[in-house]
Write a protein that holds these residues in place. Structure first.
Motif, PDB file in Angstrom:
ATOM      1  N   LEU A  94       0.768  -1.349   0.031  1.00 37.77           N
ATOM      2  CA  LEU A  94       0.157   0.499  -0.356  1.00 37.77           C
ATOM      3  C   LEU A  94       0.776   1.276  -0.017  1.00 37.77           C
ATOM      4  O   LEU A  94       2.066   1.224   0.577  1.00 37.77           O
ATOM      5  N   LEU A  95       0.690   2.105  -0.537  1.00 36.43           N
ATOM      6  CA  LEU A  95       1.061   3.465  -0.839  1.00 36.43           C
ATOM      7  C   LEU A  95       0.805   4.767  -0.962  1.00 36.43           C
ATOM      8  O   LEU A  95      -1.130   4.235  -0.926  1.00 36.43           O
ATOM      9  N   GLY A  96       0.903   5.812   0.172  1.00 41.10           N
ATOM     10  CA  GLY A  96       0.879   6.666  -0.344  1.00 41.10           C
ATOM     11  C   GLY A  96      -0.640   6.915   0.082  1.00 41.10           C
ATOM     12  O   GLY A  96      -0.972   5.841   1.637  1.00 41.10           O
ATOM     13  N   LYS A  97      -2.027   6.634  -0.131  1.00 38.88           N
ATOM     14  CA  LYS A  97      -3.004   7.540   0.637  1.00 38.88           C
ATOM     15  C   LYS A  97      -3.491   5.516   0.543  1.00 38.88           C
ATOM     16  O   LYS A  97      -5.196   5.968   1.575  1.00 38.88           O
ATOM     17  N   ASP A  98      -3.338   4.817  -0.129  1.00 34.16           N
ATOM     18  CA  ASP A  98      -4.279   3.690   0.406  1.00 34.16           C
ATOM     19  C   ASP A  98      -4.369   3.135   1.365  1.00 34.16           C
ATOM     20  O   ASP A  98      -4.774   2.082   1.784  1.00 34.16           O
ATOM     21  N   GLY A  99      -3.231   3.827   2.036  1.00 32.89           N
ATOM     22  CA  GLY A  99      -3.398   3.214   3.328  1.00 32.89           C
ATOM     23  C   GLY A  99      -2.308   4.194   4.757  1.00 32.89           C
ATOM     24  O   GLY A  99      -2.820   5.388   3.981  1.00 32.89           O
ATOM     25  N   GLU A 100      -2.582   3.820   5.608  1.00 37.27           N
ATOM     26  CA  GLU A 100      -2.676   4.594   6.893  1.00 37.27           C
ATOM     27  C   GLU A 100      -1.504   4.340   7.562  1.00 37.27           C
ATOM     28  O   GLU A 100      -0.349   2.777   7.495  1.00 37.27           O
ATOM     29  N   VAL A 101       0.180   4.783   8.576  1.00 36.64           N
ATOM     30  CA  VAL A 101       0.787   5.158   9.340  1.00 36.64           C
ATOM     31  C   VAL A 101       0.488   4.774  10.998  1.00 36.64           C
ATOM     32  O   VAL A 101       0.191   5.697  11.569  1.00 36.64           O
ATOM     33  N   ARG A 102      -0.066   3.632  11.224  1.00 37.76           N
ATOM     34  CA  ARG A 102      -0.865   3.205  12.327  1.00 37.76           C
ATOM     35  C   ARG A 102       0.195   3.829  13.309  1.00 37.76           C
ATOM     36  O   ARG A 102       1.329   3.411  13.514  1.00 37.76           O
ATOM     37  N   ARG A 103      -1.038   4.548  14.562  1.00 35.03           N
ATOM     38  CA  ARG A 103      -0.345   4.591  15.468  1.00 35.03           C
ATOM     39  C   ARG A 103       0.527   3.666  16.384  1.00 35.03           C
ATOM     40  O   ARG A 103       0.729   3.451  17.195  1.00 35.03           O
ATOM     41  N   HIS A 104      -0.820   2.495  16.307  1.00 32.97           N
ATOM     42  CA  HIS A 104      -0.359   1.175  17.120  1.00 32.97           C
ATOM     43  C   HIS A 104      -0.934  -0.231  16.162  1.00 32.97           C
ATOM     44  O   HIS A 104      -1.878  -0.328  15.947  1.00 32.97           O
ATOM     45  N   CYS A 105       0.369  -0.733  15.872  1.00 32.86           N
ATOM     46  CA  CYS A 105       0.126  -2.366  15.376  1.00 32.86           C
ATOM     47  C   CYS A 105      -1.337  -2.990  15.656  1.00 32.86           C
ATOM     48  O   CYS A 105      -1.625  -3.315  14.421  1.00 32.86           O
ATOM     49  N   ARG A 106      -2.308  -3.010  16.426  1.00 32.64           N
ATOM     50  CA  ARG A 106      -2.871  -3.928  16.578  1.00 32.64           C
ATOM     51  C   ARG A 106      -4.092  -3.298  16.154  1.00 32.64           C
ATOM     52  O   ARG A 106      -4.951  -4.373  16.251  1.00 32.64           O
ATOM     53  N   PHE A 107      -4.326  -1.583  15.887  1.00 33.00           N
ATOM     54  CA  PHE A 107      -5.597  -1.658  15.498  1.00 33.00           C
ATOM     55  C   PHE A 107      -4.987  -0.241  14.625  1.00 33.00           C
ATOM     56  O   PHE A 107      -4.382   0.767  14.077  1.00 33.00           O
ATOM     57  N   PRO A 108      -5.939  -0.518  13.889  1.00 33.42           N
ATOM     58  CA  PRO A 108      -6.216   0.973  12.311  1.00 33.42           C
ATOM     59  C   PRO A 108      -6.359   2.535  13.225  1.00 33.42           C
ATOM     60  O   PRO A 108      -7.039   2.320  14.593  1.00 33.42           O
ATOM     61  N   ASN A 109      -6.197   3.508  12.891  1.00 33.36           N
ATOM     62  CA  ASN A 109      -5.904   4.678  13.199  1.00 33.36           C
ATOM     63  C   ASN A 109      -7.667   5.462  13.894  1.00 33.36           C
ATOM     64  O   ASN A 109      -8.340   4.433  12.984  1.00 33.36           O
TER      65      ASN A 109
END
Length: 323
Positions: A308-323
């Motif tokens: 996933l690149l750019g706006k297709d994904g996110e950088v999660r703040r915690h790896c177990r949960f989406p932001n």
């Protein structure tokens, strides 16, 4: 006695590989220097976290390497494997992963350190890719420059996790098809299978080979020891995938196969049932340097599966949960 490499020594090796590995990747979207300016300490933080975990539990190196593999084969290298779920939702509880994958707390700890050092910069998917490389290095294997810049998915894919991960009883034809499905070749399959030179497997992964009519590709010596270990009761103990050098990343996995000492059926069939794969196994038995080189290339290639690149994904703040 071998000493654990420092991050500085690994960095020197990686810088020496810069031109070669960069050219091999051929991609413009994922680059080794992705965090050099935004989080220059990122790879050192990951390395230190993996080194601590492996020093405490040597099996953790294989677990982290396997986690990256299980992530990439399911909707691409997007850290979907790390998302918490339940019995009907999430990849962690899918058949190939449930009560099998481990090391999530190691990734959590590394992510916490990265969020303190550079908040919102380093993706969980990239942490998995770096940790897999560092696990190989810390057990004596080759170093390579990890292509970075992946984003994290917001949702897991339980269906793909149940369908896309090669079962331990697979034959060569099935293995080739499943690797082809994600863009990897027959050579990549045999090469990446060499990761089984470290780690362990439970009796449930190979118990069918020990029944009243044992798998004929299973060597007599290994058959006897596995029957003693596993029996035919409800216990599910662990045993080494490589019986001789189980915590050293080398070509021992391939050297075991001519004597029928591949623990999983999907390991032994590479030598015992198909000339195409047997030829490459024999090549790696006699050319460990070639195995190391090709393993680096195949790991980079696997790490490029549907990122996933750019706006297709996110950088999660915690790896177990989406932001």
């Amino acid at each position: 006695m071998a000493t654990t490499p420092s991050f500085f020594s690994v960095l020197m090796i990686l810088l020496g590989l810069w031109e070669n590995v960069s050219a091999q990747s051929g991609g413009k979207s994922l680059t080794p220097e992705n965090y050099w300016w935004t989080c220059p300490e990122a790879e050192a933080i990951v390395f230190d976290g993996v080194a601590r975990a492996v020093a405490q539990d040597p099996r953790m190196a294989a677990s982290l390497l396997r986690m990256h593999f299980h992530d990439c084969f399911v909707q691409g290298c997007d850290a979907s494997i790390l998302l918490d779920g339940n019995a009907t939702f999430g990849e962690k509880t899918a058949g190939p992963n449930n009560n099998s994958l481990r090391g999530f707390e190691v990734i959590d700890s590394i992510k916490t350190e990265l969020e303190f050092a550079c908040p919102g910069i380093v993706s969980c998917a990239d942490i998995l890719a770096i940790a897999a490389r560092d696990s190989v290095v810390l057990t004596g294997g080759p170093a390579w420059l990890v292509q970075l810049g992946r984003k994290d998915s917001r949702t897991p894919n339980r269906k793909e996790a149940n369908e896309k991960l090669p079962p331990p009883n697979s034959d060569v034809g099935k293995l080739i098809r499943m690797f082809h499905d994600v863009g990897l070749t027959e050579e990549d399959m045999v090469t990446l299978s060499g990761a089984h030179t470290i780690g362990k497997a439970r009796c449930s992964s190979f118990r069918d080979r020990l029944q009243s009519q044992p798998d004929p590709t299973l060597g007599n010596r290994l058959l006897t020891s596995l029957k003693q270990l596993c029996g035919f009761n409800n216990t599910n103990p662990l045993t080494n995938l490589d019986l001789k050098t189980p915590i050293t990343f080398d070509n021992g996995y391939y050297r075991n196969l001519p004597s029928g000492e591949g623990l999983l059926r999907s390991d032994q069939v590479l030598y015992s049932t198909d000339e195409r794969t047997k030829n490459l196994v024999e090549y790696y038995i006699h050319n460990p340097e070639a195995f190391f080189h090709n393993f680096k290339v195949s790991m980079i290639k696997m790490g490029n599966i549907r990122p996933l690149l750019g706006k297709d994904g996110e950088v999660r703040r915690h790896c177990r949960f989406p932001n």
